[in-house]
Every structure is written in structure tokens, then in C-alpha cells.
Enzyme design. Structure first.
Site, PDB file in Angstrom:
ATOM      1  CE  LYS B 119     -13.486  57.058 -23.648  1.00  0.00           C
ATOM      2  NZ  LYS B 119     -13.459  55.816 -22.645  1.00  0.00           N
ATOM      3  N   GLY B 180      -8.090  49.121 -19.073  1.00  0.00           N
ATOM      4  CA  GLY B 180      -8.471  47.862 -18.587  1.00  0.00           C
ATOM      5  C   GLY B 180      -7.055  47.220 -17.880  1.00  0.00           C
ATOM      6  CB  ALA B 211      -8.159  54.276 -19.419  1.00  0.00           C
ATOM      7  N   GLY B 212      -7.519  52.766 -16.788  1.00  0.00           N
ATOM      8  CA  GLY B 212      -6.461  52.404 -15.837  1.00  0.00           C
ATOM      9  C   GLY B 212      -6.908  52.022 -14.527  1.00  0.00           C
ATOM     10  CG  ASN B 233     -16.470  49.264 -18.385  1.00  0.00           C
ATOM     11  OD1 ASN B 233     -17.006  48.398 -17.374  1.00  0.00           O
ATOM     12  ND2 ASN B 233     -16.871  49.517 -19.643  1.00  0.00           N
ATOM     13  CB  THR B 234     -11.922  46.939 -16.742  1.00  0.00           C
ATOM     14  OG1 THR B 234     -12.090  47.314 -18.025  1.00  0.00           O
ATOM     15  CG2 THR B 234     -11.625  45.497 -16.716  1.00  0.00           C
TER      16      THR B 234
END
Lengths: 66, 286
Positions: B119, B180, B211-212, B233-234
Site C-alpha cells: 500500500k 483518521g 481513509a476517512g 483503521n481509526t
């Protein structure tokens, strides 16, 4: 001789083998990857790669990340 | 339709294809990061509940002084999960290329199928963590030449997305919003255009929103747009109840994928009655 390991200068025996260094650091060679002077030394060559004065090493592993 | 959730699965799932990313084939369309969990045990449980088969990891210097002796690899079943190493934290093409090579070396040593891919993240700005598109393109070209399958983190800019595909990226992964930030898909129109351009004449080309994501509906919205998967992830790791959110994210992608495959109705300004307009009882006299 002096080498730089993960950014920190340290003393090492002349012609120290990379495999010997990893053993002395108690690192499992199957879980690290090693660069010497920005070039990867594959695991199969750790036992024959001798380090030189001024070598800059990066010893890395995986951590959590996204 | 109508039987989703029963033991036999549901009709739409049966005609869906698995997610194909280069040589990798996954039933789950969720790729989950391994960062920011309170403990490795919590991470392991969340990954399990999320249903993912592919997890991202970062490459970092071995801690030579302060060694707790615990390695993330002790908590990841390498038979179950394909690892996707990232180049997070790199701000130049050169650093990202070196990091990608180190990740490959680690995965070769671990005999994990993830050894052929990366990635790619080449960041341009610490505050926004937005990618540097020029350096990302340069690094993509170099890594493709070295035989990597490159999954490119990028913005939702359709022209950059096209350039990355032309450079040989295995998948283009536009951010829904900054890493994040939990803002979800801020510009669905750009994601739509990315999808149109990237899949033009190549409908199976995989596009991942990376992301986001802040909550499950963000995953659903991304999937409803027609992306092939979501990387997050977050959104799980920092939820008040990460385990509950891991379940929600799984339900989220499944709902969004089903809705995409099933075809939403067109939006209209005015109402259309659901009940028959004929046969209503006579109007009350007044």
C-alpha cells in the site's frame, strides 16, 4: 569499529557478521528486515555479510498501522 | 432478496464476485488497519469480528533498547490474514520505495502471500496527511518496474487516479477524507468520476476507498457508490466500543454492496404513493 544502527552510533567488532549482530541483539531474523547503507541484505546472506566501519544499518519489523 | 441473514446467505451475495486485488482474492471487501488499538488482544478480536481477510501493517525500526518482547506478529494469524504492508510516514518517493522493499523482505521471511504487494503512501503534508501526487506517481512507476503490485493511496482527484492506473497501479485507493479524520466520503461526486474513469472499458479494475471512515454508514455510502472495497483503521480502533464498531463496519459494507448490486431507486422531488391510489373508500361527507 563504529557503525550506526537505527540512527544510533555503536561499537562493533571488526568484520562482524550481520547474523552475529542480530544474535547479539536477540532478534529473530525471520521477523526483521535489514538494510545496510540503504540496500537490503536478504536474510539468506546475513550469515556471510560482514559489516564495515561506518556502515549505516536499518533493522525494521512490522508494527500496527493503517 | 428478503432472506438475507438466514443460514443460507442471501440471493445477491450468491451472484456477487469476490474482491480481486492483483493475485489476491477475498470474500470480505473490508481491509482493516492494525494501528491505534488499546492492546494487541483488542486488535485481534476486532479483526476477527470485522470478517476481514486482509490487514495493513507498517514498517518501523526495531526497538533495540525498550523491548517489551511483544511483536504484533504474535497476534496475527498469518494463515488467516494476508498482510498488506504500507509505506505510511514516508514523505519522499525514495523513502517509500525503500520501505516497500523492506516490507517485501519481511513478508518473504514470513512466507506470507502479501510479499508481492504494497500500500503506497507518499505524503506531502503533515497536517492533512494528504498525499504528494507527483512523488506517488514516481514511486508507483519505480515499484511497478520492480515487480510490486502497487495499491495507491491518493486523493479523490480523478485525473491523478487515471495517471496512477496508467502507471500500472493494481488498485487506486482514493481517500474519502483525510486519514483518521472520520469525516466519511466528503465528495461522492469525485469518487463517482474516479470510478467512471478507472473502470471505463475495464469494469473489474478495483477501486478502494482508503481513509476517512468514521462510522458504518460511511462504509455503506462508499460501497453504494460502487467502489470494490473500503480500507479503514481509526474508525474501529478509536470507537468507544471497538468490537461493536468492527461488527458494524462489517454490516456496513455488506449493506452497501447489496444496495449497489440491487440498484437504488431514482431520487424524485415529489412523493409517489406506495399504497394503491385506486379503491380508497369514499370521501367522508362534510
Amino acid at each position: 569499529m563504529r557503525i550506526v544502527l537505527n540512527g544510533e552510533p555503536r561499537d562493533a567488532a571488526d568484520n562482524l557478521l550481520l547474523s552475529e549482530l542480530l544474535v547479539s541483539l536477540q532478534l529473530d531474523s525471520s521477523r526483521v528486515a535489514v538494510e545496510v547503507n540503504e540496500k537490503i541484505v536478504p536474510r539468506a546472506r546475513h550469515a556471510t555479510h560482514s559489516l564495515k566501519e561506518g556502515d549505516r544499518l536499518e533493522v525494521v519489523t512490522f508494527v500496527g498501522g493503517g | 432478496m428478503g432472506n438475507c441473514g438466514s443460514g443460507d446467505g442471501c440471493a445477491t451475495r450468491n451472484f456477487d464476485q469476490p474482491l480481486r486485488l492483483g493475485s489476491h482474492v477475498f470474500q470480505s471487501r473490508l481491509i482493516v488497519g492494525t494501528g491505534k488499538y488499546s492492546t494487541y488482544e483488542a486488535m485481534r478480536e476486532c479483526l476477527d469480528v470485522s470478517g476481514t481477510e486482509c490487514v495493513t501493517v507498517a514498517v518501523r525500526r526495531e526497538r533495540l533498547v525498550d523491548q517489551q518482547g511483544r511483536n504484533i506478529l504474535d497476534f496475527l494469524d498469518l494463515k488467516r490474514y494476508t498482510l498488506l504492508p504500507n509505506t505510511a510516514g514516508c514523505f519522499s518517493a525514495e523513502d517509500a520505495i525503500r520501505t516497500a522493499r523492506l516490507g517485501r523482505e519481511l513478508l518473504l521471511n514470513l512466507e506470507n502471500p502479501g510479499a508481492d504487494w504494497v500500500k503506497l503512501e507518499v505524503l506531502g503534508d503533515k497536517k492533512t496527511l494528504l498525499p504528494d501526487p507527483v512523488a506517488t506517481l514516481q514511486a508507483t512507476e519505480q515499484l511497478v518496474a520492480e515487480g510490486f503490485r502497487v495499491l495507491c493511496y491518493t486523493t479523490d482527484d480523478p485525473v491523478t487516479a487515471k495517471r496512477l492506473k496508467e502507471a500500472g497501479a493494481t488498485s487506486v485507493m482514493p481517500a474519502g477524507s483525510p486519514i483518521g479524520s472520520g469525516q466519511g466520503v466528503l465528495n461522492p461526486n469525485n469518487i463517482r468520476i474516479c470510478l467512471e474513469y478507472l473502470k471505463d472499458g475495464d469494469p473489474d479494475y478495483p477501486v478502494i476507498v482508503d481513509a476517512g471512515v468514521g462510522t458504518a454508514s460511511d462504509v455503506t455510502i462508499a460501497m453504494e457508490l460502487g467502489v470494490d472495497g473500503v480500507l479503514l483503521n481509526t474508525g474501529i480502533a478509536h470507537a468507544r466500543d471497538p468490537l461493536g464498531m468492527a461488527r458494524a463496519m462489517r454490516a456496513g459494507w455488506e449493506a452497501g454492496r447489496l444496495a449497489y448490486l440491487s440498484g437504488r431507486i431514482a431520487k424524485r422531488l415529489y412523493a409517489t404513493a406506495s399504497s394503491p391510489e385506486e379503491g380508497v373508500i369514499g370521501a367522508t361527507r362534510r
